[in-house]
Design a protein around this motif. Structure first.
Motif, mmCIF file in Angstrom:
data_model
loop_
_atom_site.group_PDB
_atom_site.id
_atom_site.type_symbol
_atom_site.label_atom_id
_atom_site.label_comp_id
_atom_site.label_asym_id
_atom_site.label_seq_id
_atom_site.Cartn_x
_atom_site.Cartn_y
_atom_site.Cartn_z
ATOM 1 N N SER A 167 0.924 -1.185 -0.001
ATOM 2 C CA SER A 167 -0.182 0.067 0.165
ATOM 3 C C SER A 167 1.026 1.132 -0.063
ATOM 4 O O SER A 167 1.989 1.150 0.475
ATOM 5 C CB SER A 167 -0.952 -0.117 1.231
ATOM 6 N N THR A 169 0.802 6.030 0.024
ATOM 7 C CA THR A 169 0.076 7.260 -0.253
ATOM 8 C C THR A 169 0.771 8.080 -1.388
ATOM 9 O O THR A 169 2.065 8.128 -1.370
ATOM 10 C CB THR A 169 -0.010 8.107 1.001
ATOM 11 N N ASN A 187 3.757 2.462 2.454
ATOM 12 C CA ASN A 187 3.343 2.251 3.866
ATOM 13 C C ASN A 187 4.072 0.707 4.337
ATOM 14 O O ASN A 187 3.330 -0.379 4.412
ATOM 15 C CB ASN A 187 1.887 2.119 4.155
ATOM 16 N N TRP A 277 -4.623 6.678 -2.305
ATOM 17 C CA TRP A 277 -4.513 5.964 -1.229
ATOM 18 C C TRP A 277 -4.535 4.604 -1.394
ATOM 19 O O TRP A 277 -5.708 3.917 -1.239
ATOM 20 C CB TRP A 277 -5.449 6.371 -0.123
ATOM 21 N N GLN A 279 -4.990 0.702 -1.497
ATOM 22 C CA GLN A 279 -5.602 -0.375 -0.403
ATOM 23 C C GLN A 279 -5.585 -1.640 -0.940
ATOM 24 O O GLN A 279 -6.707 -2.222 -1.575
ATOM 25 C CB GLN A 279 -7.025 0.124 0.069
ATOM 26 N N TRP A 288 0.390 1.935 8.105
ATOM 27 C CA TRP A 288 -0.115 3.136 7.691
ATOM 28 C C TRP A 288 0.309 4.218 8.764
ATOM 29 O O TRP A 288 0.131 3.831 9.778
ATOM 30 C CB TRP A 288 -1.809 3.103 7.411
#
Length: 292
Positions: A167, A169, A187, A277, A279, A288
């Protein structure tokens, strides 16, 4: 035009073109282009993701409006034939008119017509750990036949892209004082030298060391992210979501909330941009960074 190359691989004008694929089934070559008006009323993005060993191309196009309007095209079965695509209800073409300086995207589809150019502003930023570069841009052209003037970012990457294991950002935008900014954080629950840069008004691109991002969620939906750059903190709040759902060859499902966002700097500057973001399965266990 300044090139900031953080990686050990060379970055040149030839990298705007397609690369020789590796052997991995998930080897991917990706072109991303996003755009937003300076007042945040209209924005969108297009992605061409070629999976030659999986024998397909993923094509996404999204147009969003602040009032909630959304037009979307998703084709995960397009042939991996290059940067000119034709589906059941769309035709798209990405061309490089001036390598690392200007690219043009044309898209014709029911309810969505784009003819836009991305003009480099400040330079090109090469990633450290993977063959990838990001380009802050001014964006001009037409959207649905109407003149468009705004800003955005484009990127190009090639290599193994497994959407179902990691994952991240990612965020980019432009502030009202003329500053372009970008930051990516994978993350992993640990600090690393994340890819991040800023471009001062009328200046050249600079690496932003020490970048971090923290996010507050409302359920699974991102509500607010704090981007921390050296000497500047920028709060990002979604204005209009334009997500994608991603299914692996084995059937694993990842969700990809991507949104046009409003930006607010701690010195009072405001602006707009795009944030994602990612997921994958079990994403909350991926380290995270929460926004407390």
């Amino acid at each position: 035009m300044r090139i900031v190359n953080m990686g050990e691989w060379p970055l040149s004008e030839e990298d705007e073109q397609l690369h020789e694929p590796g052997d991995d089934p998930l080897w991917n070559e990706s072109y991303y282009l996003d755009f937003v008006t300076d007042d945040g009323e209209l924005g969108g993005y297009v992605r061409i993701g070629l999976y030659p060993n999986w024998k397909r191309t993923w094509f996404w196009a999204r147009l969003v409006r602040r009032d909630g309007g959304l037009v979307e095209i998703t084709d995960h079965e397009a042939p991996p034939t290059g940067l000119t695509l034709s589906g059941d209800a769309y035709e798209a073409d990405l061309t490089t008119s001036d390598p690392l300086r200007t690219v043009r995207l044309r898209l014709a589809a029911p309810g969505l017509s784009l003819d836009l150019e991305w003009h480099t502003r400040g330079g090109v930023y090469g990633y450290q750990l993977t063959p990838r570069y990001e380009v802050p841009c001014e964006v001009t052209g037409t959207v649905d036949g109407r003149p468009f003037q705004g800003h955005g970012e484009r990127d190009h990457s090639w290599g193994v892209r497994d959407w179902w294991t990691i994952s991240w950002t990612w965020s980019s935008g432009r502030l009202s004082d003329g500053t372009h900014l970008h930051g990516t954080q994978v993350n992993l629950g640990m600090p690393l030298p994340w890819p991040a840069f800023t471009v001062p008004p009328g200046g050249e691109i600079e690496h932003a060391g020490g970048f971090t991002a923290g996010t507050r969620f409302d359920g699974d939906r991102p509500a607010e992210t704090l981007l921390s750059f050296p000497g500047r903190a920028v709060t990002v709040r979604p204005v209009a979501f334009a997500p994608v759902t991603l299914v692996s060859p084995e059937g694993a499902v990842a969700t990809f909330p991507r949104a046009m966002c409003a930006l607010e700097s701690d010195d009072g500057a405001t602006g707009f941009g795009w944030t994602e973001w990612h997921q994958p399965p079990g994403w909350r266990e991926h380290g995270w960074h929460p926004l407390l």
